[in-house]
Design a protein around this motif. Structure first.
Motif, short mmCIF file in Angstrom:
data_model
loop_
_atom_site.label_atom_id
_atom_site.label_comp_id
_atom_site.label_asym_id
_atom_site.label_seq_id
_atom_site.Cartn_x
_atom_site.Cartn_y
_atom_site.Cartn_z
N ARG A 187 -3.10 1.43 -7.65
CA ARG A 187 -4.48 1.73 -8.00
C ARG A 187 -5.24 2.16 -6.74
O ARG A 187 -4.88 1.78 -5.63
CB ARG A 187 -5.16 0.52 -8.63
CG ARG A 187 -4.50 0.06 -9.93
CD ARG A 187 -5.26 -1.09 -10.57
NE ARG A 187 -4.57 -1.60 -11.75
CZ ARG A 187 -5.01 -2.60 -12.50
NH1 ARG A 187 -6.16 -3.21 -12.17
NH2 ARG A 187 -4.34 -3.01 -13.55
N LEU A 188 -6.29 2.92 -6.95
CA LEU A 188 -7.08 3.44 -5.83
C LEU A 188 -7.62 2.31 -4.97
O LEU A 188 -8.22 1.35 -5.47
CB LEU A 188 -8.23 4.28 -6.36
CG LEU A 188 -9.20 4.85 -5.30
CD1 LEU A 188 -8.49 5.86 -4.43
CD2 LEU A 188 -10.41 5.48 -5.98
N PHE A 189 -7.41 2.41 -3.66
CA PHE A 189 -7.94 1.44 -2.71
C PHE A 189 -9.02 2.07 -1.85
O PHE A 189 -10.09 1.51 -1.66
CB PHE A 189 -6.81 0.91 -1.83
CG PHE A 189 -7.25 -0.02 -0.74
CD1 PHE A 189 -7.60 -1.33 -1.03
CD2 PHE A 189 -7.33 0.41 0.58
CE1 PHE A 189 -8.02 -2.19 -0.02
CE2 PHE A 189 -7.75 -0.44 1.60
CZ PHE A 189 -8.10 -1.75 1.29
N GLN A 190 -8.76 3.31 -1.33
CA GLN A 190 -9.72 3.95 -0.44
C GLN A 190 -9.40 5.43 -0.32
O GLN A 190 -8.23 5.84 -0.34
CB GLN A 190 -9.67 3.30 0.95
CG GLN A 190 -10.67 3.85 1.96
CD GLN A 190 -10.56 3.18 3.32
OE1 GLN A 190 -9.80 2.24 3.51
NE2 GLN A 190 -11.33 3.66 4.30
N THR A 191 -10.43 6.25 -0.20
CA THR A 191 -10.25 7.68 0.09
C THR A 191 -10.77 7.97 1.49
O THR A 191 -11.76 7.37 1.93
CB THR A 191 -10.99 8.57 -0.93
OG1 THR A 191 -12.39 8.26 -0.88
CG2 THR A 191 -10.46 8.34 -2.34
N ILE A 192 -10.10 8.89 2.18
CA ILE A 192 -10.48 9.25 3.55
C ILE A 192 -10.49 10.77 3.67
O ILE A 192 -9.51 11.43 3.28
CB ILE A 192 -9.50 8.63 4.57
CG1 ILE A 192 -9.57 7.10 4.54
CG2 ILE A 192 -9.79 9.14 5.99
CD1 ILE A 192 -8.60 6.41 5.48
N ASP B 26 -9.76 14.91 0.24
CA ASP B 26 -9.57 13.47 0.41
C ASP B 26 -8.08 13.14 0.39
O ASP B 26 -7.35 13.57 -0.51
CB ASP B 26 -10.25 12.69 -0.72
CG ASP B 26 -11.76 12.65 -0.56
OD1 ASP B 26 -12.24 12.88 0.57
OD2 ASP B 26 -12.45 12.39 -1.56
N SER B 27 -7.66 12.38 1.40
CA SER B 27 -6.37 11.70 1.31
C SER B 27 -6.64 10.31 0.76
O SER B 27 -7.74 9.77 0.91
CB SER B 27 -5.69 11.64 2.68
OG SER B 27 -5.25 12.94 3.06
N PHE C 280 0.83 -1.20 0.00
CA PHE C 280 0.00 0.00 0.00
C PHE C 280 0.87 1.25 0.00
O PHE C 280 2.02 1.24 0.46
CB PHE C 280 -0.92 0.03 1.24
CG PHE C 280 -1.93 -1.08 1.27
CD1 PHE C 280 -3.19 -0.91 0.70
CD2 PHE C 280 -1.64 -2.30 1.86
CE1 PHE C 280 -4.13 -1.93 0.74
CE2 PHE C 280 -2.58 -3.32 1.90
CZ PHE C 280 -3.83 -3.13 1.34
N LEU C 281 0.29 2.35 -0.49
CA LEU C 281 0.93 3.66 -0.47
C LEU C 281 -0.14 4.69 -0.16
O LEU C 281 -1.11 4.82 -0.91
CB LEU C 281 1.59 3.94 -1.83
CG LEU C 281 2.49 5.18 -1.93
CD1 LEU C 281 3.68 5.06 -0.99
CD2 LEU C 281 2.96 5.39 -3.36
N ALA C 282 0.01 5.40 0.96
CA ALA C 282 -0.99 6.38 1.39
C ALA C 282 -0.40 7.78 1.26
O ALA C 282 0.73 8.03 1.67
CB ALA C 282 -1.41 6.11 2.83
N VAL C 283 -1.17 8.70 0.70
CA VAL C 283 -0.74 10.09 0.55
C VAL C 283 -1.58 10.97 1.47
O VAL C 283 -2.80 10.79 1.59
CB VAL C 283 -0.85 10.57 -0.91
CG1 VAL C 283 -2.28 10.56 -1.41
CG2 VAL C 283 -0.22 11.95 -1.06
N ALA C 284 -0.91 11.90 2.14
CA ALA C 284 -1.59 12.90 2.97
C ALA C 284 -1.76 14.15 2.13
O ALA C 284 -0.79 14.89 1.88
CB ALA C 284 -0.78 13.19 4.23
#
Length: 602
Positions: free
Chosen positions: A452-457, A440-441, A425-429
């Motif tokens: 590929r997109l997994f989830q937006t928060i 959305d992060s 996974f790779l999460a961007v702030a």
């Protein structure tokens, strides 16, 4: 021996007694011990057997003239509970009684009785057999007595210690202590040969294999396996309080730190200093503090990231030139630089420059044997925040990092790479889209060679993601900076949130909100078996001088605050260890200093 001829016990007769008692004191957990008499061959038929299961006792015997096996079962007794139990099993004709710990008394009447002419001539007793593996037993047996001709219960009960009631205990076991506790152990005969060394340091080699070492500082007991000291008992450690270890004066304000080790030198810290004229610096840990080791020319450095490829050591710095009115010049000169460690000069040297746009962070990670770098491009110019951040891949042919994938981001501030099982996974702030911090992060997942997109928060000026695990549970915590929309006044006292990965929905769900003050960093660390989070609070709307807080994991309660540390414009926290000591270090974005704290552990 646990395997012997029946003639050693039944001396004057080759027939098994029709009336008899078996008295045994034993302690087992999961493995079911067995006592058996077999005909004398490797695959001999079972003549008589006594078997213990989790909730019962089974007595088996062969009928007349080698007939079918008969089974008597006493149910509803808990024997495999890792506690001592004394059992008296008495047989007479069609009747059988079982007394457990001189208390529980069970009776059975069976249609079949033990034959009076059961010959055991040429047979062997096997104590502790497991199927075909005769003589294997996990547990403790204190006594095992065959008493012919009568019920032995009155000879054992009543007893002052019914779980350890004695009828005929071997002399070698009489002097050993028996404590009615779950930690009760019958000590092996070789105990007298085991020596325990006490001291701070001791080498483990084949000559001391099997010996014990007690470290009084760690309060831990170790066993030498011939190569390494294997921990046997260790006192659980917990953070008690925090001591100021060092106030490090820096050339200018510091936005970020990266603590790492270089073999042969030890612990180092790369600090991203604000001043373009004075540049940034690498510090070396010695004598309980950090000391200047190397100056590196940087221009508005915002973060450092350390990574290793094989035996090669690298540092990459993210740079941001302040606007001078000539955006073309700024864009042209805005380069982030990768430095490589030179073993000969013992210094970091320029290796590769990459075009970036107000880069706030670099993240290094490996997937399927390949090394990647992700840059968080914050903005292009002064107004364009929705731009591409880039994932670079190491090209083994050119020996350089080449663009691999562009990901659209909005005021990107931080990347966090992590794995869960086989997934990457790779999460961007994301912090700002030009209008609002309520953006959305995004969490991406690696699929077929790209993210590929997994989830937006939904986040509010997200400045940092920190992934951590507690046991098998996976968490992500976001540092929310402030709420800002258009010309409305900003709010700095807002919630930062911990999310937990829910395996059923395959999403990160909200777990806990924590009030923070323009938070810019989270750092997860452990002390012993305890888990902690520390947050970098940087501004409350009026002052940069405020408390940053250490939280401790309390299970069902989540993270609870335990220590409040006064900080000035706190921009980053780093946890590290040196020798037996643990430390926390913070940098200041508003003052030319950083502080090192020593964690007092009990």
């Amino acid at each position: 021996s646990l395997d012997f001829p029946s003639s050693q016990h039944l001396v004057n007769c080759h027939l098994f007694p029709r009336e008899f008692s078996i008295v045994t004191t034993l302690k087992v957990s999961l493995v079911a011990p067995k006592v058996r008499a077999r005909e004398n061959s490797s695959q001999g038929r079972l003549l008589i057997g006594l078997r213990f299961s989790r909730d019962g006792l089974h007595f088996l015997f062969r009928g007349r003239s080698g007939g079918v096996m008969a089974r008597w079962v006493f149910r509803g007794i808990q024997l495999a509970d890792d506690r001592w139990h004394t059992l008296v099993l008495a047989f007479s004709g069609h009747y059988a009684t079982l007394t457990v710990d001189c208390n529980t008394h069970l009776e059975l009447v069976h249609s079949k009785s033990l034959p009076s002419d059961l010959s055991v001539q040429g047979s062997r007793f096997h104590i502790g057999s497991r199927g075909r593996w005769n003589g294997l037993f996990s547990g403790l047996i204190r006594q095992l007595v065959l008493v012919p001709g009568s019920d032995a219960t009155p000879r054992v009960c009543p007893s002052s210690n019914p779980r350890l009631a004695e009828l005929s205990v071997p002399a070698v076991l009489l002097d050993l202590p028996q404590k009615e506790t779950r930690s009760d152990l019958t000590l092996p005969s070789y105990e007298s040969e085991v020596r325990v060394s006490v001291g701070l340091e001791k080498s483990c080699s084949s000559s001391v294999r099997g010996q014990l070492w007690f470290n009084p500082v760690r309060r831990a007991l170790y066993l030498c396996d011939g190569t390494l000291w294997v921990p046997m008992l260790q006192e659980s450690q917990r953070l008690d309080y925090v001591l100021e270890q060092q106030v490090l004066s820096t050339s200018s304000e510091t936005y970020d730190m990266e603590v790492f080790s270089v073999q042969g030198l030890g612990l180092m810290a790369a600090m991203a200093h604000r001043s373009p004229s004075l540049g940034s610096a690498v510090y070396l840990w010695r004598d309980g503090g950090f000391h200047l080791y190397q100056k590196i020319s940087t221009y508005g450095a915002l973060s450092w990231r350390h990574f290793i490829m094989g035996k090669k050591i690298f540092l990459v710095v993210s740079s941001s030139r302040e606007s001078t009115g000539n955006e073309e010049t700024v864009e042209k000169d805005e380069l982030s630089v990768i430095y490589r460690w030179n073993k000969k000069t013992q210094r970091f040297v320029h290796y590769q420059a990459l075009q970036t746009h107000c880069a706030r962070d670099w993240e290094a990670f490996r997937i399927q044997g390949h090394t990647y770098l992700a840059v968080a491009n914050h903005r292009q110019g002064n107004t364009n925040h929705t731009i591409d951040s880039v994932v670079y891949k190491w090209d083994r042919g050119t020996q350089l990092f080449e663009p691999h994938q562009a990901l659209r981001t909005s005021g990107a501030y931080d990347w966090e790479a992590f794995t869960v099982g086989p997934y990457h996974f790779l999460a961007v702030a994301n912090a700002f889209d030009g209008q609002t911090t309520h953006v959305d992060s995004v969490i991406y997942v690696w699929v077929d060679g790209s993210f590929r997109l997994f989830q937006t928060i939904k986040t509010f000026c997200a400045t940092d993601w920190e992934m951590f695990q507690i046991g098998s549970r996976v968490f992500l915590v976001v540092a929310n900076g402030h709420q800002l929309h258009g010309n409305s006044p900003g709010r700095y006292a807002i919630n930062s949130t911990i999310y937990e990965l829910d395996m059923s929905s395959q999403l990160f769900l909200r777990f806990q909100d924590i009030i923070t003050y323009s938070a810019v960093d989270w750092e997860f660390f452990t002390v012993g078996e305890e888990s902690y989070l520390v947050v970098a609070n940087s501004f409350d709307g009026e002052s940069h001088s405020l408390n940053s807080i250490i939280y401790r994991w309390q299970g069902y309660e989540g993270f609870v605050p335990i220590h409040r540390l006064p900080t000035i414009g706190c921009s980053d926290w780093e946890f590290f260890t040196s020798g037996e000591e643990s430390y926390l270090m913070y940098s200041s974005a508003t003052a030319p200093l950083s502080k090192v704290f020593r964690l007092k552990i009990h």
